[in-house]
Write an enzyme that holds these catalytic residues in place. Structure first.
Site, PDB file in Angstrom:
ATOM      1  CG  HIS B  77      -1.519   1.341   1.536  1.00  8.38           C
ATOM      2  ND1 HIS B  77      -2.494   1.930   0.773  1.00  8.38           N
ATOM      3  CD2 HIS B  77      -1.237   2.223   2.526  1.00  8.38           C
ATOM      4  CE1 HIS B  77      -2.797   3.116   1.288  1.00  8.38           C
ATOM      5  NE2 HIS B  77      -2.047   3.318   2.349  1.00  8.38           N
ATOM      6  CG  ASP B 106       5.845  17.921 -26.739  1.00  6.89           C
ATOM      7  OD1 ASP B 106       6.133  17.411 -25.648  1.00  6.89           O
ATOM      8  OD2 ASP B 106       5.093  17.377 -27.559  1.00  6.89           O
ATOM      9  CD1 TRP B 142       5.987   3.823   4.258  1.00  4.93           C
ATOM     10  CD2 TRP B 142       7.279   4.631   2.616  1.00  4.93           C
ATOM     11  NE1 TRP B 142       6.356   5.102   4.607  1.00  4.93           N
ATOM     12  CE2 TRP B 142       7.146   5.627   3.609  1.00  4.93           C
ATOM     13  CE3 TRP B 142       8.042   4.921   1.481  1.00  4.93           C
ATOM     14  CZ2 TRP B 142       7.758   6.879   3.518  1.00  4.93           C
ATOM     15  CZ3 TRP B 142       8.650   6.176   1.391  1.00  4.93           C
ATOM     16  CH2 TRP B 142       8.502   7.136   2.401  1.00  4.93           C
ATOM     17  CB  SER B 170      10.644   6.169 -14.399  1.00  4.97           C
ATOM     18  OG  SER B 170       9.535   6.996 -14.525  1.00  4.97           O
ATOM     19  CB  SER B 171      11.719   9.572 -10.498  1.00  3.32           C
ATOM     20  OG  SER B 171      10.656   8.829 -10.084  1.00  3.32           O
ATOM     21  CG  HIS B 254      12.185  15.391   5.272  1.00  4.00           C
ATOM     22  ND1 HIS B 254      11.049  15.263   6.035  1.00  4.00           N
ATOM     23  CD2 HIS B 254      12.203  16.677   4.849  1.00  4.00           C
ATOM     24  CE1 HIS B 254      10.420  16.418   6.088  1.00  4.00           C
ATOM     25  NE2 HIS B 254      11.099  17.297   5.373  1.00  4.00           N
ATOM     26  CD  GLU B 256       9.294  10.341  -2.660  1.00  5.23           C
ATOM     27  OE1 GLU B 256      10.208  10.728  -3.418  1.00  5.23           O
ATOM     28  OE2 GLU B 256       8.187   9.962  -3.065  1.00  5.23           O
ATOM     29  CE1 TYR B 258       7.827  20.242   3.100  1.00  4.96           C
ATOM     30  CE2 TYR B 258       9.369  18.663   4.009  1.00  4.96           C
ATOM     31  CZ  TYR B 258       8.434  19.653   4.188  1.00  4.96           C
ATOM     32  OH  TYR B 258       8.091  20.027   5.441  1.00  4.96           O
ATOM     33  CB  SER B 269      -0.115  28.894  -5.435  1.00  6.54           C
ATOM     34  OG  SER B 269       0.443  28.369  -4.262  1.00  6.54           O
ATOM     35  CG  HIS B 303      12.048  14.979  11.039  1.00 13.85           C
ATOM     36  ND1 HIS B 303      12.032  16.157  10.358  1.00 13.85           N
ATOM     37  CD2 HIS B 303      11.499  14.071  10.198  1.00 13.85           C
ATOM     38  CE1 HIS B 303      11.497  15.979   9.171  1.00 13.85           C
ATOM     39  NE2 HIS B 303      11.157  14.718   9.049  1.00 13.85           N
ATOM     40  CG  HIS B 304      11.656  10.535   9.171  1.00 15.23           C
ATOM     41  ND1 HIS B 304      10.313  10.334   8.983  1.00 15.23           N
ATOM     42  CD2 HIS B 304      11.975  11.624   8.423  1.00 15.23           C
ATOM     43  CE1 HIS B 304       9.842  11.242   8.131  1.00 15.23           C
ATOM     44  NE2 HIS B 304      10.831  12.035   7.794  1.00 15.23           N
ATOM     45  CB  THR B 329       5.175  25.088   6.069  1.00 19.01           C
ATOM     46  OG1 THR B 329       6.382  24.366   5.791  1.00 19.01           O
ATOM     47  CG2 THR B 329       3.998  24.272   5.602  1.00 19.01           C
ATOM     48  CE  LYS B 332       5.278  27.232  -0.697  1.00 18.96           C
ATOM     49  NZ  LYS B 332       4.692  27.772  -1.898  1.00 18.96           N
ATOM     50  NE  ARG B 451       4.006   3.659  10.740  1.00 21.47           N
ATOM     51  CZ  ARG B 451       4.838   4.393   9.988  1.00 21.47           C
ATOM     52  NH1 ARG B 451       5.811   5.095  10.571  1.00 21.47           N
ATOM     53  NH2 ARG B 451       4.709   4.443   8.695  1.00 21.47           N
TER      54      ARG B 451
HETATM   55  C1  HEM Z   1       5.387  21.196   8.990  1.00 19.68           C
HETATM   56  C2  HEM Z   1       5.878  20.234   8.294  1.00 19.68           C
HETATM   57  C3  HEM Z   1       6.207  18.839   8.790  1.00 19.68           C
HETATM   58  C4  HEM Z   1       6.801  18.430   9.932  1.00 19.68           C
HETATM   59  C5  HEM Z   1       7.316  19.304  11.056  1.00 19.68           C
HETATM   60  C6  HEM Z   1       6.889  16.985   9.884  1.00 19.68           C
HETATM   61  C7  HEM Z   1       7.459  16.183  10.861  1.00 19.68           C
HETATM   62  C8  HEM Z   1       7.495  14.809  10.824  1.00 19.68           C
HETATM   63  C9  HEM Z   1       8.154  13.970  11.780  1.00 19.68           C
HETATM   64  C10 HEM Z   1       8.916  14.471  12.993  1.00 19.68           C
HETATM   65  C11 HEM Z   1       7.971  12.669  11.413  1.00 19.68           C
HETATM   66  C12 HEM Z   1       8.514  11.420  12.091  1.00 19.68           C
HETATM   67  C13 HEM Z   1       7.566  10.850  13.062  1.00 19.68           C
HETATM   68  C14 HEM Z   1       8.043   9.547  13.617  1.00 19.68           C
HETATM   69  O1  HEM Z   1       8.285   8.610  12.844  1.00 19.68           O
HETATM   70  O2  HEM Z   1       8.153   9.451  14.847  1.00 19.68           O
HETATM   71  C15 HEM Z   1       7.192  12.689  10.218  1.00 19.68           C
HETATM   72  C16 HEM Z   1       6.812  11.561   9.524  1.00 19.68           C
HETATM   73  C17 HEM Z   1       6.279  11.588   8.260  1.00 19.68           C
HETATM   74  N1  HEM Z   1       5.929  12.713   7.546  1.00 19.68           N
HETATM   75 FE1  HEM Z   1       6.031  14.625   8.194  1.00 19.68          FE
HETATM   76  N2  HEM Z   1       6.320  16.551   8.743  1.00 19.68           N
HETATM   77  C18 HEM Z   1       5.901  17.655   8.036  1.00 19.68           C
HETATM   78  C19 HEM Z   1       5.306  17.663   6.817  1.00 19.68           C
HETATM   79  C20 HEM Z   1       5.093  16.549   6.040  1.00 19.68           C
HETATM   80  C21 HEM Z   1       4.650  16.570   4.680  1.00 19.68           C
HETATM   81  C22 HEM Z   1       4.332  17.817   3.881  1.00 19.68           C
HETATM   82  C23 HEM Z   1       4.594  15.277   4.271  1.00 19.68           C
HETATM   83  C24 HEM Z   1       4.174  14.703   2.946  1.00 19.68           C
HETATM   84  C25 HEM Z   1       3.467  15.246   2.064  1.00 19.68           C
HETATM   85  C26 HEM Z   1       4.994  14.461   5.365  1.00 19.68           C
HETATM   86  C27 HEM Z   1       5.039  13.090   5.318  1.00 19.68           C
HETATM   87  C28 HEM Z   1       5.490  12.294   6.317  1.00 19.68           C
HETATM   88  C29 HEM Z   1       5.552  10.873   6.231  1.00 19.68           C
HETATM   89  C30 HEM Z   1       5.169  10.023   5.010  1.00 19.68           C
HETATM   90  C31 HEM Z   1       6.041  10.415   7.444  1.00 19.68           C
HETATM   91  C32 HEM Z   1       6.161   8.984   7.924  1.00 19.68           C
HETATM   92  C33 HEM Z   1       7.274   8.227   7.429  1.00 19.68           C
HETATM   93  C34 HEM Z   1       7.190   6.823   7.962  1.00 19.68           C
HETATM   94  O3  HEM Z   1       6.526   5.992   7.310  1.00 19.68           O
HETATM   95  O4  HEM Z   1       7.791   6.546   8.992  1.00 19.68           O
HETATM   96  N3  HEM Z   1       5.292  15.253   6.435  1.00 19.68           N
HETATM   97  N4  HEM Z   1       6.921  13.993   9.869  1.00 19.68           N
HETATM   98 CU   LIG Z   2      10.475  14.025   7.336  1.00 17.19          CU
END
Ligand code: HEM
Ligand SMILES: [Cu+2]
Lengths: 303, 526
Positions: B77, B106, B142, B170-171, B254, B256, B258, B269, B303-304, B329, B332, B451
């Site tokens: 998924h 084009d 994932w 591709s990307s 990370h 990614e 964005y 916008s 931060h992850h 952010t 915006k 999770r």
């Molecule tokens: C203000 C902006 C953001 C902050 C401060 C933030 C912060 C964080 C932090 C600290 C985590 C880690 C949490 C953990 O695993 O304990 C996290 C996970 C994640 N964030 Fe954000 N995030 C932000 C915006 C976004 C945006 C814009 C996206 C995607 C469009 C995003 C997608 C994700 C994803 C996919 C994960 C999980 C990854 C995983 O599977 O472990 N985040 N975020």
């Molecule tokens: Cu991140």
């Protein structure tokens, strides 16, 4: 560009948008065959997946590779032909240049991943395994005899190896690659002055230097495996060593092929003093390969 | 003049002609349509997987599947949605709209464009075929952390790795094409600071792709050699480290996230000013904010990894750097609100989705800010709170943005207006279902529900049943979306060239539906 300039009959079109083309679908199919074959080949030849036996993987992989090579040959010759038909405007030429630039950027980032792994291992992981920072308990509990050295002669698990000395073959290879970067530049200068003789000499010399580099690299690998006990599986030192030098060697191979093609095309009278993008792209690639080597020499062999 | 050669050889049987047309096309609009269709298909496949494991989570205990299959579903998924639904959708929109918005005939490299697309179905074929392999599909999430994916990964992991390599190729090729198109093919007078925001955000996204995707290729290559060739990148007994995996992965990961949101920022916008009938507030600051988000996104990956025991100084760096991203952010979000301030607003479906995007993405941003606080992340990490966060940024973020874009531009693509009433129904049911599904996850997560585990403790039952019901409703609403799209493609009230009363920009100067070739003679922009 003003409207008149666009419609004036002679000269290349403002921007050439090619035919519908079979090259991409052939290419993606070939890529798929390669990947599919590679997966099976790896599983079948390394014996780690008991359910996947046989040897078909290798053959599929090979077919895929040949197909990819044919596709690329045909793709690039199409572009060369289009250029001879006068279809490449200055603007399209600029697109090609920018594309090559960004491609090289992506290649640099690919190496960055492995350099990152190397730096982390050296600066953080190995000292930690030896108890640095707040890891004394882990160290004592898991591998109390492990000592922090680099190159890592003795892994925590007991794997032994010797290090590859920097000032033997690797240094000679450094000299070779740096020299080849000079010769390719001389070739380029010759091309810009339209002196075909020196162009062929310098370009030929570059291809030769590239090939010698590769031969020496093979010699070095043989020495590593047979005399030093340095293999892919001799711990993080061997892992980073072979990953970095291996991918670098693959890129040198590709660069040498590119330059060899340029040499053949030069022999056939291709390129003019002000129109030789393929040559320039190959030389950019060559400089990139050279710079990566300097990083390798410094961090993999020397320090 | 732009030189073309006729697209399809004539005089063959219509089916062959149809297939050849789509296989061989070099036209940015057709390739855009291909990307969007593939993404839609994979969106449903990924969605079906989500409903599969949500069904299991409806009740505690194991009713429908084993823990291993549950994890396979969770993994596929995630991979399918990230690489198959969100990314190709944005690339499809880029293909369709960037040339139209900058007045180019084009994409810069049309053949390469077709190549980038046709790699994708093969890559996903490879990835999804892992379901039928002995040992089952990848089952480690994932993020495919080592050693789960190296020492303990099923055999099909190798095919996942090769599939990821193909997606990466591709990307990268697609991103290069987009960057070069934007830098090189803008109509005369279209200076950088006159570009529509969608083009700006894609320019920066393409840069992120070129910087991040090769690193992903590197990390999966190391996995492959660790699995089969005896290297020990992620193996402590050889002097390597599973943490190396996490660092390299998140250095890609990370940026990614964005990559998955910046084009969405661009879409919001574009849409909000049109339906507020005002110019966008703070265009320059929007550009700067996007740029600084992109640069910062390369220095916050840790931060992850707060819970992995990094040194204190590193934890602090990643904590503060992450919080700093909230500033651009916030800029915006502020600009979007300020654009609407005092505008004469109407609420057609694209605007509704854009507003849903702004409101609910902000919720996701706030939960992100909570997660960014290292000491409390020790509690939140690996719980459903993170799941709630990622779905608030991605569903009402990336997915709603894509849907807003489809409603906004589909009259230009097809020449037909969509059914406004159905569009509104789609929006409101989706908003309700989405919040039913994901909001409860905040609570169970804070209370400690982990999770990626098929079962859970009894006290979490109520909220989980709730979430599962929401998820199925959400799935249904997307079938409605499919219906709306098909209906619009097949007919509907004719759209004008400008389509929307307040719409400005080059894409609205060409006829609806946009003919196959547009801007053969570059327009003049002043
Ligand atoms: C203000 C902006 C953001 C902050 C401060 C933030 C912060 C964080 C932090 C600290 C985590 C880690 C949490 C953990 O695993 O304990 C996290 C996970 C994640 N964030 Fe954000 N995030 C932000 C915006 C976004 C945006 C814009 C996206 C995607 C469009 C995003 C997608 C994700 C994803 C996919 C994960 C999980 C990854 C995983 O599977 O472990 N985040 N975020
Ligand atoms: Cu991140």
């Amino acid at each position: 560009m003003s409207q008149e300039a666009i419609h004036s009959g002679d000269g290349p079109p403002d921007y050439y948008v090619p035919h519908s083309s079979a090259l991409p679908i052939v290419g993606s199919t070939a890529l798929f065959i390669t990947a599919f074959g590679a997966g099976h080949f790896i599983q079948q030849s390394t014996d780690t997946v008991p359910t996947n036996t046989g040897s078909f993987g290798f053959w599929i992989f090979l077919i895929g590779l040949v197909a990819v090579a044919c596709m690329m040959y045909s793709w690039f010759s199409t572009v060369v032909k289009e250029s001879y038909q006068g279809l490449v405007s200055e603007k399209l030429d600029r697109s090609f240049r920018q594309t090559m630039f960004w491609f090289i950027v992506s290649e640099i980032m690919f190496f960055a991943a492995f350099f990152g792994a190397l730096f982390h291992a050296r600066v953080i992981t190995v000292p930690w395994l030896a108890g640095a920072s707040d890891n004394l308990q882990t160290h004592l509990l898991l591998w109390p005899d492990f000592a922090d050295t680099w190159p890592l002669f003795l892994t925590p698990g007991g794997g032994l190896t010797q290090a590859m000395a920097a000032w033997g073959l690797p240094f000679i290879n450094t000299v070779i690659l740096v020299t080849s970067s000079v010769t390719i530049t001389l070739a380029h200068w010759a091309l810009k002055k339209n002196s075909r003789g020196p162009l062929k000499v310098w370009l030929g010399l570059t291809v030769l230097l590239g090939s010698v580099f590769l031969v020496l690299q093979v010699v070095e690998y043989v020495e590593a495996y047979h005399e030093l006990g340095l293999t892919m599986s001799s711990g993080i030192y061997g892992s980073t060593f072979f990953m970095l030098t291996g991918f670098h060697g693959a890129h040198v191979t590709l660069g040498t092929i590119m330059l060899a093609v340029m040499l053949i095309r030069t022999m056939r009278g291709h390129f003019t003093a002000d129109d030789h993008f393929a040559f320039e792209a190959s030389s950019w690639y060559w400089h990139f390969v050279d710079v990566v080597w300097l990083g390798l020499f410094t961090f993999v062999y020397w320090f | 003049m732009i030189a073309h050669a006729e697209t399809v050889p004539s005089g063959r049987n219509p089916l062959v002609k149809f297939i050849l047309r789509w296989l061989l096309t070099t036209n940015h609009k057709e390739i855009g349509t291909l990307y969007l269709s593939l993404s839609f298909l994979l969106f449903f496949i990924g969605g079906a997987m989500a409903l599969t494991f949500r069904a299991e989570l409806a009740q505690p205990g194991l009713q429908l599947m084993g823990a291993d299959f549950y994890n396979q579903m969770v993994t596929l998924h995630g991979l399918v949605m990230v690489f198959g639904a969100v990314m190709p959708a944005f690339v499809g929109l880029a293909n369709w709209m960037i040339p139209l918005q900058i007045g180019a005939s084009d994409m810069a490299l049309p053949r390469l464009n077709n190549f980038s697309f046709w790699i994708m179905p093969f890559a996903f074929g490879l990835l999804l075929s892992s379901l039928f392999m002995p040992g089952g599909a990848p089952n480690f999430g994932w993020t495919f952390y080592a050693p789960l994916s190296t020492t303990y990964g099923p055999p099909s992991t190798d095919f996942m790795i090769l599939g990821i390599h193909m997606m990466g190729i591709s990307s990268i090729l697609g991103a290069i094409n987009i960057i070069v198109t934007i830098f090189n093919l803008r109509a005369p007078g279209m200076t950088l600071m006159k570009m529509p925001m969608f083009v700006w955000t894609w320019l920066i996204t393409a840069f992120l792709l070129i910087m991040a995707m090769p690193v992903l290729a590197g990390v999966v290559t190391m996995m492959l050699t660790d699995r089969h060739f005896g290297t020990s990148f992620f193996e402590a007994s050889g002097g390597g480290d599973p943490l190396i995996f996490q660092h390299v992965f998140w250095f890609f990961g990370h940026p990614e996230v964005y990559i998955m949101i910046l084009p969405g920022f661009g879409i919001a916008s574009e849409i909000i000013p049109v339906f507020a009938r005002k110019r966008i507030f703070g265009y320059t600051s929007m550009v700067w904010a996007t740029g600084s988000i992109a640069i910062l996104s390369f220095v916050v990956w840790g931060h992850h990894m707060f819970a992995t025991g990094m040194p204190l100084a590193t934890e602090l760096w990643f904590m503060y750097a992450t919080m700093v991203i909230a500033i651009p952010t916030g800029v915006k979000v502020f600009n979007w609100v300020a654009t609407m301030w005092g505008g004469s607003m109407t609420f057609e479906t694209p605007m509704l989705f854009a507003l849903g995007f702004v409101v609910m993405f902000t919720i996701g941003g706030l939960s992100g800010l909570m997660l960014a606080i290292a000491p409390v992340d020790f509690q939140y990490h690996d719980t459903f709170f993170v799941v709630a966060h990622i779905h608030y940024v991605l569903y009402p973020g990336a997915i709603f943005a894509t849907m807003a874009a489809v409603y906004y531009w589909i009259p230009k693509w097809t020449g037909n207006m969509y059914d406004e009433r159905l569009g509104k129904i789609h929006f409101w049911t989706a908003v309700i279902a989405l919040n039913l599904t994901f909001f409860p996850m905040h609570f169970v997560g804070l209370a400690g529900m982990p999770r990626r585990i098929a079962d859970y403790a009894l006290p979490f039952t109520g909220l989980n049943t709730f979430a599962t019901a929401g998820a199925f409703l959400l799935g249904l609403t997307q079938l409605l979306f499919l219906y709306i799209v098909i209906k619009t493609v097949r007919g509907g009230p004719k759209a004008t060239d400008q389509v929307w009363e307040g719409a400005k920009g080059l894409e609205w100067t060409v006829p609806s539906p946009a003919p196959l070739h547009t801007f053969e003679v570059p327009p003049k922009v002043d």
